[in-house]
Design an enzyme around this catalytic site. Structure first.
Site, PDB file in Angstrom:
ATOM      1  N   SER A  10       0.815  -1.217   0.000  1.00 44.68           N
ATOM      2  CA  SER A  10       0.000   0.000   0.000  1.00 44.68           C
ATOM      3  C   SER A  10       0.849   1.268   0.000  1.00 44.68           C
ATOM      4  CB  SER A  10      -0.966  -0.008   1.187  1.00 44.68           C
ATOM      5  OG  SER A  10      -0.266  -0.155   2.409  1.00 44.68           O
ATOM      6  N   TYR A  47      -3.996  -3.401  -2.918  1.00 45.91           N
ATOM      7  CA  TYR A  47      -3.625  -2.760  -1.657  1.00 45.91           C
ATOM      8  C   TYR A  47      -4.065  -1.302  -1.575  1.00 45.91           C
ATOM      9  CZ  TYR A  47      -0.617  -6.847  -1.766  1.00 45.91           C
ATOM     10  OH  TYR A  47      -0.143  -8.134  -1.871  1.00 45.91           O
ATOM     11  N   LYS A 177       7.192   2.904  17.666  1.00 41.94           N
ATOM     12  CA  LYS A 177       5.778   3.283  17.805  1.00 41.94           C
ATOM     13  C   LYS A 177       4.865   2.111  17.484  1.00 41.94           C
ATOM     14  CE  LYS A 177       4.910   3.673  13.178  1.00 41.94           C
ATOM     15  NZ  LYS A 177       3.738   3.352  12.342  1.00 41.94           N
TER      16      LYS A 177
END
Length: 321
Positions: A10, A47, A177
């Site tokens: 993507s 995607y 993260k």
């Protein structure tokens, strides 16, 4: 210089389209021929929904030229093997991938330096491909060599690029993260613990910064787009694979079976392995990451992990672990 985008998932596909619409010459590499054919013939990608893809795709790595800027957009654990297959050394590397190599503990910049030894930059920040594809406003951080030139070539009216000099901080923020987002997803799976999630994200950015500063990163990087910006979107977005992974764990799914069955890479589940190895070797206190590791790989009940985090010894807030 042409851009050769390695990876037609993507983000790689959307980023290639940004470059193409900016007037840049772009080649998009996909591993699977059926993806190449979809892009070249139908101008679609499985995607990237509801977007016309007008870049040229290939599944031949031999097409890369030494004058090209290589854009890395594949999972971190597969970067080394793909770089070793390149027939030539590109003029520079622009990295979009986020993570740490498990077997070596190296960041992407270190892998690139080891294998290619060419100029390097990293682009990171709150940039889910699904929104960028719709041309929704997005801002990111670019760190590394030739950053001012790249900033001009990449930026658009909807995709704003800031620059900084802290490659280490940007890479570490982008990698860790994803680990914190797994914990955030677990809280979502418990049914919306808003107070706890706010605390988790706040303590999470401290934990990420502590790890990064140990390796020479600039503290302020973690307060910017690559740090708190990316953390916030990854912990809260419906598009976040890492958050969704944590949510499913809290609902009773086996984490290892989820990883086996997923058709997309949950990067945080791999990054936490590397992080905990590095943290133990260097005595860096990483309580949230440690609990994520225990839940994913040791079968610890997630609710017990949340309770254990709350029962830790009391401390001062700022820069305490």
């Amino acid at each position: 210089m042409r851009f050769f985008v390695l990876g037609a998932g993507s983000w790689g596909t959307v980023f290639a389209q940004i470059l193409h619409e900016n007037g840049e010459e772009v080649v998009l590499w996909a591993r699977r021929k059926e993806i190449v054919d979809l892009i070249n013939v139908s101008h679609t990608s499985p995607y990237v929904e509801e977007s016309k893809i007008t870049v040229r795709a290939t599944n031949d790595l031999e097409e890369i030229k030494k004058e090209d800027i290589l854009v890395i957009a594949i999972p971190v654990q597969y970067i080394r093997e793909h770089l070793l297959r390149l027939p030539v050394k590109p003029s520079m590397v622009l990295n979009l991938s986020k993570g740490i190599e498990i077997k070596t503990g190296k960041r992407v910049s270190e892998i690139v330096e080891e294998i290619l030894g060419c100029p390097y930059a990293v682009l990171s920040g709150p940039s889910h491909a699904e929104e960028v594809a719709k041309k929704l406003p997005t801002a990111v951080t670019l760190a590394g060599e030739n950053s001012k030139e790249l900033q001009k070539r990449i930026s658009t009216e909807y995709f704003r690029v800031y620059t900084c000099e802290d490659v280490v901080g940007v890479e570490i923020a982008g990698a860790l993260k994803n680990v914190i987002a797994i914990a955030a997803g677990i809280l979502d799976g418990f049914g919306g613990w808003d107070n706890a999630k706010a605390a988790l994200e706040t303590r999470g950015i401290y934990e990420i910064a502590r790890f990064g500063m140990f390796f020479g990163a600039d503290q302020k990087t973690f307060m910017g787009l690559a740090g708190i910006g990316d953390l916030m979107v990854t912990c809260n977005s419906r598009y976040s694979r890492n958050r969704r992974f944590g949510e499913l764990i809290a609902r009773g799914f086996n984490p290892l079976k989820l990883l086996e069955s997923s058709n997309q890479v949950v990067e945080g589940a791999f990054t936490v392995k590397a992080v905990m190895k590095i943290a133990k070797e260097n005595k860096i206190d990483m309580p949230i990451s440690e609990e994520v590791y225990r839940v994913v790989y040791e079968g610890k009940p997630p609710l017990q992990s949340m309770r254990d985090l709350m029962r830790r010894s009391l401390k001062d807030e700022f820069w305490a672990s």
